[in-house]
Design a protein around this motif. Sequence first.
Motif, PDB file in Angstrom:
ATOM      1  N   TYR A  83     -21.332  11.370  -3.866  1.00 50.22           N
ATOM      2  CA  TYR A  83     -19.991  11.391  -3.250  1.00 50.22           C
ATOM      3  C   TYR A  83     -19.698  12.743  -2.585  1.00 50.22           C
ATOM      4  O   TYR A  83     -18.560  13.005  -2.193  1.00 50.22           O
ATOM      5  N   THR A  84     -20.727  13.583  -2.432  1.00 53.52           N
ATOM      6  CA  THR A  84     -20.524  14.957  -1.949  1.00 53.52           C
ATOM      7  C   THR A  84     -19.720  15.018  -0.661  1.00 53.52           C
ATOM      8  O   THR A  84     -18.784  15.824  -0.535  1.00 53.52           O
ATOM      9  N   TYR A  85     -20.064  14.184   0.297  1.00 50.88           N
ATOM     10  CA  TYR A  85     -19.441  14.308   1.620  1.00 50.88           C
ATOM     11  C   TYR A  85     -17.982  13.862   1.617  1.00 50.88           C
ATOM     12  O   TYR A  85     -17.137  14.490   2.259  1.00 50.88           O
ATOM     13  N   ILE A  86     -17.669  12.787   0.887  1.00 52.31           N
ATOM     14  CA  ILE A  86     -16.252  12.400   0.870  1.00 52.31           C
ATOM     15  C   ILE A  86     -15.442  13.334  -0.028  1.00 52.31           C
ATOM     16  O   ILE A  86     -14.232  13.484   0.172  1.00 52.31           O
ATOM     17  N   GLU A  87     -16.078  13.988  -0.991  1.00 53.38           N
ATOM     18  CA  GLU A  87     -15.385  15.025  -1.768  1.00 53.38           C
ATOM     19  C   GLU A  87     -14.991  16.184  -0.853  1.00 53.38           C
ATOM     20  O   GLU A  87     -13.895  16.745  -0.967  1.00 53.38           O
ATOM     21  N   LYS A  88     -15.869  16.532   0.077  1.00 58.13           N
ATOM     22  CA  LYS A  88     -15.573  17.620   1.017  1.00 58.13           C
ATOM     23  C   LYS A  88     -14.454  17.229   1.980  1.00 58.13           C
ATOM     24  O   LYS A  88     -13.604  18.048   2.336  1.00 58.13           O
ATOM     25  N   VAL A  89     -14.447  15.960   2.388  1.00 55.84           N
ATOM     26  CA  VAL A  89     -13.354  15.471   3.242  1.00 55.84           C
ATOM     27  C   VAL A  89     -12.035  15.518   2.477  1.00 55.84           C
ATOM     28  O   VAL A  89     -10.997  15.923   3.011  1.00 55.84           O
ATOM     29  N   LYS A  90     -12.084  15.129   1.217  1.00 59.30           N
ATOM     30  CA  LYS A  90     -10.893  15.145   0.362  1.00 59.30           C
ATOM     31  C   LYS A  90     -10.317  16.559   0.261  1.00 59.30           C
ATOM     32  O   LYS A  90      -9.094  16.751   0.346  1.00 59.30           O
ATOM     33  N   ALA A  91     -11.191  17.537   0.118  1.00 56.15           N
ATOM     34  CA  ALA A  91     -10.741  18.937   0.045  1.00 56.15           C
ATOM     35  C   ALA A  91     -10.159  19.375   1.382  1.00 56.15           C
ATOM     36  O   ALA A  91      -9.120  20.046   1.437  1.00 56.15           O
ATOM     37  N   GLY A 118      -6.750  18.067   1.913  1.00 58.14           N
ATOM     38  CA  GLY A 118      -5.737  18.585   0.998  1.00 58.14           C
ATOM     39  C   GLY A 118      -5.101  17.479   0.175  1.00 58.14           C
ATOM     40  O   GLY A 118      -3.886  17.478  -0.059  1.00 58.14           O
ATOM     41  N   VAL A 119      -5.925  16.534  -0.275  1.00 56.91           N
ATOM     42  CA  VAL A 119      -5.409  15.419  -1.073  1.00 56.91           C
ATOM     43  C   VAL A 119      -4.817  15.955  -2.380  1.00 56.91           C
ATOM     44  O   VAL A 119      -5.454  16.719  -3.099  1.00 56.91           O
ATOM     45  N   LYS A 120      -3.575  15.557  -2.651  1.00 49.59           N
ATOM     46  CA  LYS A 120      -2.871  16.083  -3.828  1.00 49.59           C
ATOM     47  C   LYS A 120      -3.334  15.430  -5.125  1.00 49.59           C
ATOM     48  O   LYS A 120      -3.291  16.046  -6.190  1.00 49.59           O
ATOM     49  N   ASN A 121      -3.768  14.175  -5.029  1.00 48.63           N
ATOM     50  CA  ASN A 121      -4.275  13.487  -6.216  1.00 48.63           C
ATOM     51  C   ASN A 121      -5.704  13.959  -6.480  1.00 48.63           C
ATOM     52  O   ASN A 121      -6.649  13.542  -5.812  1.00 48.63           O
ATOM     53  N   THR A 122      -5.865  14.867  -7.423  1.00 46.18           N
ATOM     54  CA  THR A 122      -7.176  15.467  -7.677  1.00 46.18           C
ATOM     55  C   THR A 122      -8.022  14.659  -8.656  1.00 46.18           C
ATOM     56  O   THR A 122      -9.158  15.016  -8.944  1.00 46.18           O
ATOM     57  N   GLU A 123      -7.453  13.554  -9.164  1.00 41.47           N
ATOM     58  CA  GLU A 123      -8.187  12.709 -10.105  1.00 41.47           C
ATOM     59  C   GLU A 123      -9.471  12.175  -9.449  1.00 41.47           C
ATOM     60  O   GLU A 123      -9.479  11.794  -8.275  1.00 41.47           O
ATOM     61  N   ASN A 124     -10.556  12.149 -10.196  1.00 38.06           N
ATOM     62  CA  ASN A 124     -11.833  11.672  -9.667  1.00 38.06           C
ATOM     63  C   ASN A 124     -11.913  10.157  -9.811  1.00 38.06           C
ATOM     64  O   ASN A 124     -12.174   9.642 -10.900  1.00 38.06           O
ATOM     65  N   VAL A 125     -11.698   9.435  -8.716  1.00 40.55           N
ATOM     66  CA  VAL A 125     -11.679   7.967  -8.791  1.00 40.55           C
ATOM     67  C   VAL A 125     -12.862   7.327  -8.075  1.00 40.55           C
ATOM     68  O   VAL A 125     -13.037   6.105  -8.170  1.00 40.55           O
ATOM     69  N   ALA A 154       0.840  -1.194   0.000  1.00 38.06           N
ATOM     70  CA  ALA A 154       0.000   0.000   0.000  1.00 38.06           C
ATOM     71  C   ALA A 154       0.878   1.248   0.000  1.00 38.06           C
ATOM     72  O   ALA A 154       1.920   1.289   0.657  1.00 38.06           O
ATOM     73  N   VAL A 155       0.466   2.233  -0.768  1.00 37.34           N
ATOM     74  CA  VAL A 155       1.175   3.518  -0.827  1.00 37.34           C
ATOM     75  C   VAL A 155       0.273   4.574  -0.184  1.00 37.34           C
ATOM     76  O   VAL A 155      -0.924   4.638  -0.489  1.00 37.34           O
ATOM     77  N   ALA A 156       0.843   5.376   0.692  1.00 37.37           N
ATOM     78  CA  ALA A 156       0.050   6.399   1.381  1.00 37.37           C
ATOM     79  C   ALA A 156      -0.360   7.499   0.412  1.00 37.37           C
ATOM     80  O   ALA A 156       0.405   7.868  -0.495  1.00 37.37           O
ATOM     81  N   ILE A 157      -1.552   8.004   0.600  1.00 36.45           N
ATOM     82  CA  ILE A 157      -2.012   9.116  -0.223  1.00 36.45           C
ATOM     83  C   ILE A 157      -1.325  10.396   0.261  1.00 36.45           C
ATOM     84  O   ILE A 157      -1.066  10.557   1.456  1.00 36.45           O
ATOM     85  N   GLU A 158      -0.996  11.268  -0.664  1.00 29.79           N
ATOM     86  CA  GLU A 158      -0.345  12.525  -0.291  1.00 29.79           C
ATOM     87  C   GLU A 158      -1.389  13.597  -0.023  1.00 29.79           C
ATOM     88  O   GLU A 158      -2.321  13.766  -0.806  1.00 29.79           O
ATOM     89  N   LYS A 159      -1.227  14.301   1.099  1.00 28.41           N
ATOM     90  CA  LYS A 159      -2.160  15.376   1.434  1.00 28.41           C
ATOM     91  C   LYS A 159      -1.436  16.460   2.220  1.00 28.41           C
ATOM     92  O   LYS A 159      -0.364  16.212   2.790  1.00 28.41           O
ATOM     93  N   THR A 160      -2.021  17.629   2.245  1.00 34.31           N
ATOM     94  CA  THR A 160      -1.347  18.773   2.858  1.00 34.31           C
ATOM     95  C   THR A 160      -1.793  19.042   4.292  1.00 34.31           C
ATOM     96  O   THR A 160      -1.093  19.723   5.037  1.00 34.31           O
TER      97      THR A 160
END
Length: 414
Positions: free
Chosen positions: A349-357, A360-367, A39-45
């Motif tokens: 996916y509204t709520y997890i999109e808000k968590v993602k923002a 500060g998740v660097k991978n902005t691709e919509n998966v 597993a690779v950790a997701i990058e976030k700010t």
Amino acid sequence: MKKYITLLLCVIINFLVALGCSSDDKNSDTPTTPETVAAVAIEKTNSTKIYVHYMPWFETNESSADKKWGYHWTMANKNPNNKDANNRREIASYYYPLIGPYHSGDKSVIENHLLLMKYSGIDGVLIDWYGTYDVYDYRMVKENTEQLIAMLEKVGLEYAIVYEDRVTKSAVDAGKAISVTSAAKTDLAYMEKNYFDDKNYIKVNGKPLLLNFGPIVLQTPAEWTNIFNTLTAKPTFVTLWDQSVEAGDNASGEYAWVYKNSTYLTNFYTNTKPKLSVAIGSAYPGFKDFYAQGGGGAAIGWTIEHNNGATLDETLAMAKNANLNYLQLITWNDFGEGTMFEPTVEFGYTYIEKVKAFAGVKNTENVFPDISQLYNLRTQKKGNADAQRKLDQAFNYFVSMQPTKAKQLLNEIK
């Protein structure tokens, strides 16, 4: 003669070599075992550790021994075998999971949940846990919990236990334990033996984190001292807000929850947090319980409207301003109380999109839709071993932060 023997041996050897090649050719189309990747950790700010409260208590008519839907989908008067015009089952909630009602021990469900969490920047899961005793549905909850734990490390997420100490009274009432403290000792000994030493079990100040929903039954410091004395090392013990006094010096801090309106969060951040060595904030999208409608008891008595995501925006902003080390999202999937971050028909996916923002998740691709596609294909191709191996590979690509490869593989599966 020697010449003929040599010639014959050569013919035999060549035949065997050719046979071996032929055998290889036949097997060349056989699907290979999916590549195992770390597993690779997701990058976030955002450095705040983001955890999500998780309910492992859902059961379907296919997963249960008695072929009945579990209480948390039915309460007292709903029947998920009934479907509406949109093919949606009748469940005890105002909201409907995007993947439909499910069994919490289903590996495809767990895979879906954990991948969505990972890509939204969530660091770990705080599991609502009902102990070790075979009372009510507690055994099923424990089994589902351990299916969840088995996949957490593969995905690269942490976890900790939220102990429901109310279960100790249930164990005594059922004649399974001689006292509430002995029941708690049994449960905590099990945690220490089976969970606390896991490398992805959440540690705070060098010790395993243990949350308590309450205390509700064990309400004196002496009881908690007695319980913790049986452990090799005392965990970092965190109670529900304003209740650490019941654990005394055994408590390391408190965590916020959801209640009535945001003024309670304001009070926690302003007045309580500065006094705590460990403070876990909260963020939630709303609260609307189904208890009265589902015949599951009296309504809680208050509602927090979702307001098209405005409630979550407000509580996340409060968390940001509070400069938290730890934040708990309430909850991933308490459908009975309407506090779900899990994608739903109503909110997508509204709520997890808000968590993602927020993270500060660097991978902005919509998966997120692709992770849902993985789940749908798992279900559609249930008996297809070749397709399932490809889906295993897609899962490995998601886990190792290679979503483009995962998407390509999903699109190849017909």
